[in-house]
Design an enzyme around this catalytic site. Structure first.
Site, PDB file in Angstrom:
ATOM      1  N   ASN A   9      -2.800  -8.219   9.858  1.00  0.00           N
ATOM      2  CA  ASN A   9      -4.263  -8.154   9.731  1.00  0.00           C
ATOM      3  C   ASN A   9      -4.545  -7.346   8.467  1.00  0.00           C
ATOM      4  OD1 ASN A   9      -7.006  -7.795   9.923  1.00  0.00           O
ATOM      5  ND2 ASN A   9      -6.913  -6.335  11.624  1.00  0.00           N
ATOM      6  N   TRP A  10      -4.855  -8.056   7.403  1.00  0.00           N
ATOM      7  CA  TRP A  10      -5.035  -7.375   6.116  1.00  0.00           C
ATOM      8  C   TRP A  10      -6.345  -6.598   6.039  1.00  0.00           C
ATOM      9  CZ3 TRP A  10      -3.551 -12.033   2.405  1.00  0.00           C
ATOM     10  CH2 TRP A  10      -2.183 -12.278   2.538  1.00  0.00           C
ATOM     11  N   LYS A  11      -7.227  -6.842   6.992  1.00  0.00           N
ATOM     12  CA  LYS A  11      -8.569  -6.196   6.966  1.00  0.00           C
ATOM     13  C   LYS A  11      -9.219  -6.439   5.602  1.00  0.00           C
ATOM     14  CE  LYS A  11      -6.694  -2.785  10.093  1.00  0.00           C
ATOM     15  NZ  LYS A  11      -6.967  -1.635  10.899  1.00  0.00           N
ATOM     16  N   HIS A  95     -11.595  -7.627  17.394  1.00  0.00           N
ATOM     17  CA  HIS A  95     -10.886  -6.447  16.866  1.00  0.00           C
ATOM     18  C   HIS A  95     -11.753  -5.211  17.116  1.00  0.00           C
ATOM     19  CE1 HIS A  95      -9.057  -3.603  14.124  1.00  0.00           C
ATOM     20  NE2 HIS A  95      -7.969  -4.354  14.186  1.00  0.00           N
ATOM     21  N   GLU A  97     -12.465  -2.791  15.353  1.00  0.00           N
ATOM     22  CA  GLU A  97     -13.385  -2.446  14.250  1.00  0.00           C
ATOM     23  C   GLU A  97     -14.643  -3.304  14.323  1.00  0.00           C
ATOM     24  OE1 GLU A  97     -10.479  -2.781  11.112  1.00  0.00           O
ATOM     25  OE2 GLU A  97      -9.452  -1.050  11.964  1.00  0.00           O
ATOM     26  N   GLU A 167      -4.432  -3.383  21.750  1.00  0.00           N
ATOM     27  CA  GLU A 167      -4.504  -2.428  20.653  1.00  0.00           C
ATOM     28  C   GLU A 167      -5.265  -1.182  21.098  1.00  0.00           C
ATOM     29  OE1 GLU A 167      -3.990  -4.430  16.617  1.00  0.00           O
ATOM     30  OE2 GLU A 167      -6.114  -4.568  17.070  1.00  0.00           O
ATOM     31  N   GLY A 173      -4.539   2.475  12.799  1.00  0.00           N
ATOM     32  CA  GLY A 173      -4.739   3.093  11.494  1.00  0.00           C
ATOM     33  C   GLY A 173      -4.620   4.610  11.509  1.00  0.00           C
ATOM     34  N   SER A 212      -0.584   1.030  14.579  1.00  0.00           N
ATOM     35  CA  SER A 212       0.409   1.782  13.808  1.00  0.00           C
ATOM     36  C   SER A 212       1.840   1.328  14.070  1.00  0.00           C
ATOM     37  CB  SER A 212       0.250   3.294  14.036  1.00  0.00           C
ATOM     38  OG  SER A 212      -1.044   3.715  13.630  1.00  0.00           O
ATOM     39  N   GLY A 233      -1.620  -3.860  10.983  1.00  0.00           N
ATOM     40  CA  GLY A 233      -2.600  -3.577   9.939  1.00  0.00           C
ATOM     41  C   GLY A 233      -1.910  -3.045   8.697  1.00  0.00           C
ATOM     42  N   GLY A 234      -1.900  -1.723   8.538  1.00  0.00           N
ATOM     43  CA  GLY A 234      -1.390  -1.074   7.330  1.00  0.00           C
ATOM     44  C   GLY A 234      -0.023  -1.578   6.881  1.00  0.00           C
TER      45      GLY A 234
HETATM   46  C1  PEP Z   1      -4.974  -3.510  13.388  1.00  0.00           C
HETATM   47  O1  PEP Z   1      -5.863  -3.371  12.569  1.00  0.00           O
HETATM   48  O2  PEP Z   1      -5.015  -4.462  14.168  1.00  0.00           O
HETATM   49  C2  PEP Z   1      -3.890  -2.537  13.404  1.00  0.00           C
HETATM   50  C3  PEP Z   1      -3.028  -2.581  14.382  1.00  0.00           C
HETATM   51  O3  PEP Z   1      -3.852  -1.642  12.358  1.00  0.00           O
HETATM   52  P1  PEP Z   1      -2.663  -0.585  12.049  1.00  0.00           P
HETATM   53  O4  PEP Z   1      -1.380  -1.323  12.187  1.00  0.00           O
HETATM   54  O5  PEP Z   1      -2.935  -0.129  10.650  1.00  0.00           O
HETATM   55  O6  PEP Z   1      -2.806   0.511  13.062  1.00  0.00           O
END
Ligand code: PEP
Length: 250
Positions: A9-11, A95, A97, A167, A173, A212, A233-234
């Site tokens: 998930n590049w956001k 999500h 966010e 999640e 994040g 994470s 994500g990251g």
């Molecule tokens: C996400 O945005 O779905 C996510 C899991 O982010 P991260 O891996 O950065 O925690």
């Protein structure tokens, strides 16, 4: 046997240049990925580039959100058919966010799931509790409520044709990952809830962990019985890290 799915998930990250570099790196390393299905969910505006670069490869792609509307006067929105126009396979719905920053409630998320599925996309449904909810001991209640909204809207069989991403919001994040046991407990709870509706769906539906996940912790998390992949994500923004997670599913 559920095939693990690792999705990036590049956001709202990247540029045309950085995405090219990232995808070149992922494509170059895909030969080492044996077990996992791999996908990336890109910002809308880069989907044409992503589609060009991934066409004919083993990496699928998708959007991070969609409108519930088909077309018309909805400035700034993107429909399911537009995502399909660029050969998206997946779309993330709900999500955290989107839920917290953009006020998407359970009913709207359920509608998005329904619209995505009806159009032929595979929705990746995100559910999970906040830190406050975990500390209050209502993690299962929150996940059950979020799941029930989708089951009520589309039915268990249709839910079974999507993917669930558990999640925990406090892990997204933040660098704070749920321990493999904490994650497994919730995944088992989710699968148990699905089984109350339909054992076949419970056995077949893939439940990703997200929060994470990185090259260092992926193997332990992915080894748990009910964790069938990751929403990343990251760590999906660097080819080397993302590929290390993909191969950790082997
Ligand atoms: C996400 O945005 O779905 C996510 C899991 O982010 P991260 O891996 O950065 O925690």
């Amino acid at each position: 046997m559920r095939k693990p799915i690792i999705a990036g998930n590049w956001k709202m990250n990247g540029s045309r240049d950085s995405i090219k570099t990232l995808l070149d790196g992922i494509k170059a390393g895909m030969g080492d990925v044996k077990a996992a299905e791999v996908a990336v969910c890109a910002p809308y505006i880069y989907l044409p580039d992503v589609a060009d670069q991934l066409k004919g490869t083993a990496v699928a792609w998708g959007g991070q959100n969609l409108s519930t509307e088909e077309k018309g006067a909805f400035t700034g929105e993107i429909s399911a058919s537009m995502l399909l126009d660029f050969s998206c396979k997946y779309v993330i719905v709900g999500h955290s966010e989107r839920r917290t920053l953009y006020g998407e409630d359970d009913a709207l998320v359920a509608k998005k799931f329904a619209v995505a599925h009806k159009a032929g996309l595979t929705p990746i449904l995100c559910i999970g509790e906040t830190l406050e909810e975990r500390e209050k001991g209502i993690t299962e209640e929150v996940c059950a409520r979020q799941l029930k909204a989708v089951i009520d809207e589309v039915g268990i069989k249709t839910l079974g044709e999507g993917v669930i991403a558990y999640e925990p919001v406090w892990a997204i994040g933040t660098g704070k990952t749920a321990s493999p046991e904490q994650a497994q407990d919730v995944h088992a709870f989710i699968r148990g809830m699905l089984a109350e509706h339909d054992q076949g769906v419970a056995d077949g539906l893939r439940i990703q962990y997200g929060g994470s996940m990185n090259a260092g912790n992926a193997k332990e998390l992915l080894a748990m019985a009910d964790i069938d992949g990751g929403l990343i994500g990251g760590a999906s923004l660097k080819a080397e890290d993302f590929l290390a997670i993909c191969t950790a599913a082997d």
